[in-house]
Motif scaffolding. Structure first.
Motif, PDB file in Angstrom:
ATOM      1  N   GLN A  85     -73.294   3.910  -5.909  1.00  0.00           N
ATOM      2  CA  GLN A  85     -72.732   2.565  -6.042  1.00  0.00           C
ATOM      3  C   GLN A  85     -71.264   2.594  -5.645  1.00  0.00           C
ATOM      4  O   GLN A  85     -70.579   3.578  -5.923  1.00  0.00           O
ATOM      5  CB  GLN A  85     -72.802   2.113  -7.520  1.00  0.00           C
ATOM      6  CG  GLN A  85     -74.191   2.013  -8.086  1.00  0.00           C
ATOM      7  CD  GLN A  85     -74.883   0.707  -7.726  1.00  0.00           C
ATOM      8  OE1 GLN A  85     -74.223  -0.272  -7.390  1.00  0.00           O
ATOM      9  NE2 GLN A  85     -76.202   0.707  -7.777  1.00  0.00           N
ATOM     10  N   PRO A  86     -70.775   1.524  -5.052  1.00  0.00           N
ATOM     11  CA  PRO A  86     -69.332   1.484  -4.762  1.00  0.00           C
ATOM     12  C   PRO A  86     -68.537   1.235  -6.041  1.00  0.00           C
ATOM     13  O   PRO A  86     -69.001   0.550  -6.943  1.00  0.00           O
ATOM     14  CB  PRO A  86     -69.199   0.282  -3.822  1.00  0.00           C
ATOM     15  CG  PRO A  86     -70.360  -0.591  -4.143  1.00  0.00           C
ATOM     16  CD  PRO A  86     -71.476   0.309  -4.584  1.00  0.00           C
ATOM     17  N   THR A  87     -67.351   1.823  -6.099  1.00  0.00           N
ATOM     18  CA  THR A  87     -66.420   1.530  -7.193  1.00  0.00           C
ATOM     19  C   THR A  87     -65.480   0.415  -6.733  1.00  0.00           C
ATOM     20  O   THR A  87     -65.532  -0.032  -5.589  1.00  0.00           O
ATOM     21  CB  THR A  87     -65.559   2.755  -7.520  1.00  0.00           C
ATOM     22  OG1 THR A  87     -64.794   3.100  -6.360  1.00  0.00           O
ATOM     23  CG2 THR A  87     -66.420   3.942  -7.926  1.00  0.00           C
ATOM     24  N   GLU A  88     -64.613   0.005  -7.623  1.00  0.00           N
ATOM     25  CA  GLU A  88     -63.581  -0.974  -7.271  1.00  0.00           C
ATOM     26  C   GLU A  88     -62.751  -0.469  -6.091  1.00  0.00           C
ATOM     27  O   GLU A  88     -62.470  -1.207  -5.138  1.00  0.00           O
ATOM     28  CB  GLU A  88     -62.681  -1.201  -8.496  1.00  0.00           C
ATOM     29  CG  GLU A  88     -61.602  -2.235  -8.304  1.00  0.00           C
ATOM     30  CD  GLU A  88     -62.159  -3.637  -8.074  1.00  0.00           C
ATOM     31  OE1 GLU A  88     -63.303  -3.910  -8.491  1.00  0.00           O
ATOM     32  OE2 GLU A  88     -61.444  -4.436  -7.445  1.00  0.00           O
ATOM     33  N   LYS A  89     -62.383   0.802  -6.139  1.00  0.00           N
ATOM     34  CA  LYS A  89     -61.591   1.422  -5.066  1.00  0.00           C
ATOM     35  C   LYS A  89     -62.332   1.363  -3.728  1.00  0.00           C
ATOM     36  O   LYS A  89     -61.726   1.161  -2.686  1.00  0.00           O
ATOM     37  CB  LYS A  89     -61.280   2.873  -5.444  1.00  0.00           C
ATOM     38  CG  LYS A  89     -60.319   3.593  -4.520  1.00  0.00           C
ATOM     39  CD  LYS A  89     -59.988   4.986  -5.071  1.00  0.00           C
ATOM     40  CE  LYS A  89     -59.101   5.795  -4.139  1.00  0.00           C
ATOM     41  NZ  LYS A  89     -58.798   7.141  -4.695  1.00  0.00           N
TER      42      LYS A  89
END
Lengths: 142, 142
Positions: A85-89
């Motif tokens: 999953q992508p993080t905020e960064k």
DNA sequence: GTGCATTGCTTGCACTTTGCAAGTGATGTG
DNA sequence: CACATCACTTGCAAAGTGCAAGCAATGCAC
């Protein structure tokens, strides 16, 4: 491996730092699959169309997790499957990816759906917000 | 060399095409020197801080000219000196470069002047326009 | 629970790209 | 005319990439 997150860069220029982290032919493509195509597994990335080699894919996924751009967890339903999953960064690279696509659209032939490109150029922030929305709520927050 | 401008890409995705053209650790840095630092010569690029190897620099300049991102001309004042300038196609990468710098600013330590970064984040388009302005009028137009 | 398929890697090896040092030719300068 | 400068080029070692094969862990059918 060079411990790039501890700050030993060629120079302290923000563009240089970004390029040392992301400046290769594969990293942003994995993030594209994750964010635009909603892919989550190793196999999906592998069959994504550009034909990334398995060792390179494994290496990049490892680096992306180390850099905090994505998270990797074993699926509860099937313990063989890793779920990324992508993080905020990672999501914060959407503007960069969108600008690159707009640039290509202006100067090179490509095969992205015209209505998507039109939307991207007319209101990039809205498209970015729409993509983000699909991940907010299920992010790993620190 | 692979004739990338004729369209034999790994895939037709606009992001992929951009990465095949620009996805390395040096290309955008040369464009940064050209556009932000107003560098124009080989020697200036070479002494730019990151320590690019001379063969890589020569190779990238050649590719950038072939791709139409920059122009290269011999100086009239001194025939030893090559003078490089960004084209419209090159200047159109400013938004991408700015977004990458904003991203780095948010997540990594760097050494760009804070007031520049502040301006970049507050009104990126104005900063881009200001940089462009320094080249409009002396561009090689087709 | 045994056999087979699937997932996410790792390994080995050839090939390509990069980095570093040295060298070269054209041009400018004293 | 000697020497410096500029923009490269060359040679070679090291690092990175691409491809094929292999492998451990897990799931599934019977």
């Amino acid at each position: 491996m060079k411990s790039e997150s501890s700050g030993d860069w060629r120079s302290q220029c923000p563009l240089n730092i970004a390029l040392e982290l992301l400046g290769d032919r594969w990293t942003l493509l994995i993030l594209r699959d994750l964010m635009f195509k909603k892919f989550t597994t190793y196999k999906e990335f592998q069959n994504s169309g550009e034909g990334i080699a398995t060792n390179i894919l494994a290496d990049r996924l490892k680096k992306l997790v180390e850099l905090g751009l994505i998270t990797g967890e074993r699926s509860e339903a099937d313990a063989r499957v890793m779920t990324y999953q992508p993080t905020e960064k990672g999501l914060d690279l959407l503007p960069t990816m969108v600008e690159l696509m707009i640039w290509t659209d202006k100067y090179e032939k490509h095969a992205a759906p015209p209505h998507i490109m039109k939307q991207m150029k007319r209101d990039p922030q809205q498209l970015i917000a729409a993509v983000r929305e699909q991940f907010t709520g299920k992010l790993n927050r620190k």
